[in-house]
Write a protein that holds these residues in place. Sequence first.
Motif, PDB file in Angstrom:
ATOM      1  N   GLU A  48       0.829  -1.211   0.000  1.00 25.29           N
ATOM      2  CA  GLU A  48       0.000   0.000   0.000  1.00 25.29           C
ATOM      3  C   GLU A  48       0.861   1.257   0.000  1.00 25.29           C
ATOM      4  OE1 GLU A  48      -4.015  -1.475   2.383  1.00 25.29           O
ATOM      5  OE2 GLU A  48      -2.225  -0.889   3.527  1.00 25.29           O
ATOM      6  N   LEU A  49       1.950   1.234   0.775  1.00 21.99           N
ATOM      7  CA  LEU A  49       2.844   2.389   0.815  1.00 21.99           C
ATOM      8  C   LEU A  49       3.506   2.602  -0.545  1.00 21.99           C
ATOM      9  CD1 LEU A  49       4.250   4.685   2.268  1.00 21.99           C
ATOM     10  CD2 LEU A  49       5.885   3.038   3.197  1.00 21.99           C
ATOM     11  N   ASP A  50       3.957   1.520  -1.174  1.00 24.00           N
ATOM     12  CA  ASP A  50       4.557   1.631  -2.503  1.00 24.00           C
ATOM     13  C   ASP A  50       3.567   2.240  -3.498  1.00 24.00           C
ATOM     14  OD1 ASP A  50       7.102   0.717  -1.958  1.00 24.00           O
ATOM     15  OD2 ASP A  50       6.635  -1.385  -2.384  1.00 24.00           O
ATOM     16  N   ALA A  51       2.309   1.792  -3.414  1.00 21.70           N
ATOM     17  CA  ALA A  51       1.287   2.302  -4.332  1.00 21.70           C
ATOM     18  C   ALA A  51       1.039   3.784  -4.114  1.00 21.70           C
ATOM     19  CB  ALA A  51      -0.008   1.510  -4.160  1.00 21.70           C
ATOM     20  N   ARG A  52       1.014   4.215  -2.847  1.00 23.57           N
ATOM     21  CA  ARG A  52       0.792   5.636  -2.548  1.00 23.57           C
ATOM     22  C   ARG A  52       1.968   6.469  -3.064  1.00 23.57           C
ATOM     23  NH1 ARG A  52      -3.021   6.027   1.881  1.00 23.57           N
ATOM     24  NH2 ARG A  52      -2.532   8.241   2.127  1.00 23.57           N
ATOM     25  N   LEU A  53       3.193   5.954  -2.874  1.00 25.63           N
ATOM     26  CA  LEU A  53       4.368   6.696  -3.317  1.00 25.63           C
ATOM     27  C   LEU A  53       4.407   6.805  -4.839  1.00 25.63           C
ATOM     28  CD1 LEU A  53       7.134   5.274  -0.947  1.00 25.63           C
ATOM     29  CD2 LEU A  53       5.942   7.439  -0.758  1.00 25.63           C
ATOM     30  N   ALA A  54       3.937   5.759  -5.517  1.00 24.68           N
ATOM     31  CA  ALA A  54       3.995   5.733  -6.982  1.00 24.68           C
ATOM     32  C   ALA A  54       2.823   6.442  -7.633  1.00 24.68           C
ATOM     33  CB  ALA A  54       4.046   4.282  -7.466  1.00 24.68           C
ATOM     34  N   SER A  55       1.797   6.773  -6.855  1.00 26.76           N
ATOM     35  CA  SER A  55       0.574   7.325  -7.437  1.00 26.76           C
ATOM     36  C   SER A  55       0.749   8.724  -8.003  1.00 26.76           C
ATOM     37  CB  SER A  55      -0.541   7.344  -6.388  1.00 26.76           C
ATOM     38  OG  SER A  55      -0.267   8.309  -5.374  1.00 26.76           O
ATOM     39  N   GLY A  56       1.708   9.470  -7.453  1.00 24.52           N
ATOM     40  CA  GLY A  56       1.871  10.857  -7.871  1.00 24.52           C
ATOM     41  C   GLY A  56       0.834  11.791  -7.280  1.00 24.52           C
ATOM     42  N   GLU A  57      -0.027  11.257  -6.402  1.00 26.67           N
ATOM     43  CA  GLU A  57      -1.096  12.059  -5.812  1.00 26.67           C
ATOM     44  C   GLU A  57      -0.785  12.503  -4.393  1.00 26.67           C
ATOM     45  OE1 GLU A  57      -4.548   9.638  -6.079  1.00 26.67           O
ATOM     46  OE2 GLU A  57      -4.658   9.717  -8.273  1.00 26.67           O
ATOM     47  N   GLU A  58       0.364  12.071  -3.861  1.00 21.30           N
ATOM     48  CA  GLU A  58       0.729  12.396  -2.482  1.00 21.30           C
ATOM     49  C   GLU A  58       1.821  13.467  -2.466  1.00 21.30           C
ATOM     50  OE1 GLU A  58      -0.559  11.366   0.263  1.00 21.30           O
ATOM     51  OE2 GLU A  58      -1.653   9.543  -0.219  1.00 21.30           O
ATOM     52  N   TRP A  59       1.738  14.343  -1.442  1.00 17.82           N
ATOM     53  CA  TRP A  59       2.869  15.214  -1.134  1.00 17.82           C
ATOM     54  C   TRP A  59       3.860  14.355  -0.355  1.00 17.82           C
ATOM     55  CZ3 TRP A  59       3.215  20.680  -1.947  1.00 17.82           C
ATOM     56  CH2 TRP A  59       2.097  21.227  -2.592  1.00 17.82           C
ATOM     57  N   LEU A  60       5.088  14.209  -0.893  1.00 14.21           N
ATOM     58  CA  LEU A  60       6.054  13.275  -0.330  1.00 14.21           C
ATOM     59  C   LEU A  60       7.143  14.002   0.450  1.00 14.21           C
ATOM     60  CD1 LEU A  60       6.496  10.917  -3.411  1.00 14.21           C
ATOM     61  CD2 LEU A  60       4.919  10.682  -1.498  1.00 14.21           C
ATOM     62  N   ASP A  61       7.682  13.300   1.424  1.00 15.02           N
ATOM     63  CA  ASP A  61       8.764  13.809   2.247  1.00 15.02           C
ATOM     64  C   ASP A  61      10.033  13.047   1.876  1.00 15.02           C
ATOM     65  OD1 ASP A  61       9.971  15.084   4.692  1.00 15.02           O
ATOM     66  OD2 ASP A  61      10.060  12.984   5.292  1.00 15.02           O
ATOM     67  N   GLY A  62      11.101  13.770   1.491  1.00 22.67           N
ATOM     68  CA  GLY A  62      12.298  13.137   0.959  1.00 22.67           C
ATOM     69  C   GLY A  62      12.948  12.156   1.922  1.00 22.67           C
ATOM     70  N   LYS A  63      13.043  12.526   3.187  1.00 19.09           N
ATOM     71  CA  LYS A  63      13.715  11.636   4.137  1.00 19.09           C
ATOM     72  C   LYS A  63      12.934  10.341   4.327  1.00 19.09           C
ATOM     73  CE  LYS A  63      11.744  13.736   8.342  1.00 19.09           C
ATOM     74  NZ  LYS A  63      10.886  14.699   7.621  1.00 19.09           N
ATOM     75  N   SER A  64      11.592  10.436   4.237  1.00 19.92           N
ATOM     76  CA  SER A  64      10.770   9.237   4.396  1.00 19.92           C
ATOM     77  C   SER A  64      10.939   8.302   3.202  1.00 19.92           C
ATOM     78  CB  SER A  64       9.299   9.618   4.561  1.00 19.92           C
ATOM     79  OG  SER A  64       9.110  10.367   5.745  1.00 19.92           O
ATOM     80  N   VAL A  65      11.042   8.865   1.987  1.00 17.82           N
ATOM     81  CA  VAL A  65      11.260   8.045   0.798  1.00 17.82           C
ATOM     82  C   VAL A  65      12.611   7.343   0.889  1.00 17.82           C
ATOM     83  CG1 VAL A  65      11.516   8.089  -1.706  1.00 17.82           C
ATOM     84  CG2 VAL A  65       9.786   9.518  -0.617  1.00 17.82           C
ATOM     85  N   THR A  66      13.631   8.078   1.308  1.00 16.08           N
ATOM     86  CA  THR A  66      14.964   7.487   1.455  1.00 16.08           C
ATOM     87  C   THR A  66      14.968   6.389   2.516  1.00 16.08           C
ATOM     88  OG1 THR A  66      16.014   9.579   0.835  1.00 16.08           O
ATOM     89  CG2 THR A  66      17.383   7.983   2.003  1.00 16.08           C
ATOM     90  N   ALA A  67      14.347   6.660   3.660  1.00 17.88           N
ATOM     91  CA  ALA A  67      14.294   5.666   4.737  1.00 17.88           C
ATOM     92  C   ALA A  67      13.557   4.414   4.286  1.00 17.88           C
ATOM     93  CB  ALA A  67      13.630   6.273   5.969  1.00 17.88           C
ATOM     94  N   TRP A  68      12.460   4.588   3.530  1.00 18.01           N
ATOM     95  CA  TRP A  68      11.694   3.426   3.073  1.00 18.01           C
ATOM     96  C   TRP A  68      12.498   2.609   2.061  1.00 18.01           C
ATOM     97  CZ3 TRP A  68       8.834  -0.184   4.189  1.00 18.01           C
ATOM     98  CH2 TRP A  68       8.049  -0.901   3.289  1.00 18.01           C
ATOM     99  N   PHE A  69      13.261   3.263   1.190  1.00 24.01           N
ATOM    100  CA  PHE A  69      14.111   2.561   0.234  1.00 24.01           C
ATOM    101  C   PHE A  69      15.135   1.705   0.975  1.00 24.01           C
ATOM    102  CE2 PHE A  69      18.060   2.485  -2.294  1.00 24.01           C
ATOM    103  CZ  PHE A  69      17.613   1.826  -3.431  1.00 24.01           C
ATOM    104  N   ARG A  70      15.759   2.263   2.011  1.00 24.33           N
ATOM    105  CA  ARG A  70      16.753   1.511   2.782  1.00 24.33           C
ATOM    106  C   ARG A  70      16.095   0.387   3.583  1.00 24.33           C
ATOM    107  NH1 ARG A  70      20.707   6.299   5.225  1.00 24.33           N
ATOM    108  NH2 ARG A  70      21.570   6.977   3.212  1.00 24.33           N
TER     109      ARG A  70
END
Length: 300
Positions: free
Chosen positions: A271-293
Amino acid sequence: MSHNNSLRKNVTKRYGLITGCQDVSFELFPGEVLGIVGESGSGKSTLLNCISGHLEPTSGAVKFATRKYGLTDMFRLSEADRRRLQREELGFVHQNPRDGLRMRVSAGANVAEPLMNLGNRHYGSMREDTVTWLNRVELDIHRIDDNPRNFSGGMQQRIQIARNLVHGPRLVFMDEPTGGLDVSVQARLLEFPAGTLEEGEDPLESMQRELGEEAGYSAARWDVLGPMLPCPGYSDEVIHCFLARELSPLENPPAGDDDEDLEVVLMSPAELDARLASGEEWLDGKSVTAWFRAKQLLGL
């Protein structure tokens, strides 16, 4: 002919030699919205307390078209009648939500209380109305039984607004009601719990504290995901990332910052991957980096 709901004539309030407001007059009709604008300390809150019946003016009249007596000076009513009027026909949203909420009872009980004051004793009906209004102010109905002190300041303000509208008041007074509401009401930011290191605080201790304050959870296991530099060359800021596992909800979460308006959302990795990929969310850079790691560590 439309009759006015209220009339304020030459309302003045003085505190000794200090004047809170002076010679304020206006009429307000059903369906109208009136905004009072002024600099800090100019007497807006004093005037609001006078015209709502909470503070008797030094001079002037505050009249309201009551159901029982018609157009009547609020301060010529008995104390019991004025309290009944405030309870049944008026609403008042305080600038500080803690002044308008009962902090020791649940959010749901706070919203339902005005209905009980009107004689409603049907639990199912009150619960339904409460859920409706919590939805209207965009609060998670699964937190209906949480105490207000476990919500952020912005969420407490939403509870207070719902409490003041649930019983259908004829006139609502609001003292800077959006002051504690975050811009996330308009555009939400999806991010993991995070915060600023306090002086002498270890990064892991800081993260454990923020997880409790912002999400209301503790973790039995913590994995280090390493540091990241958000703006190398422009700032020496370092962000320390951790993965919290084996989460447990806290019975009494610590209070967060009053200026934060947060909503905890639980998601599966997909679900988190889908939200990040949707392009409809305001994203936080540190959270994207942390989730990738974290995904690398978890083998996802």
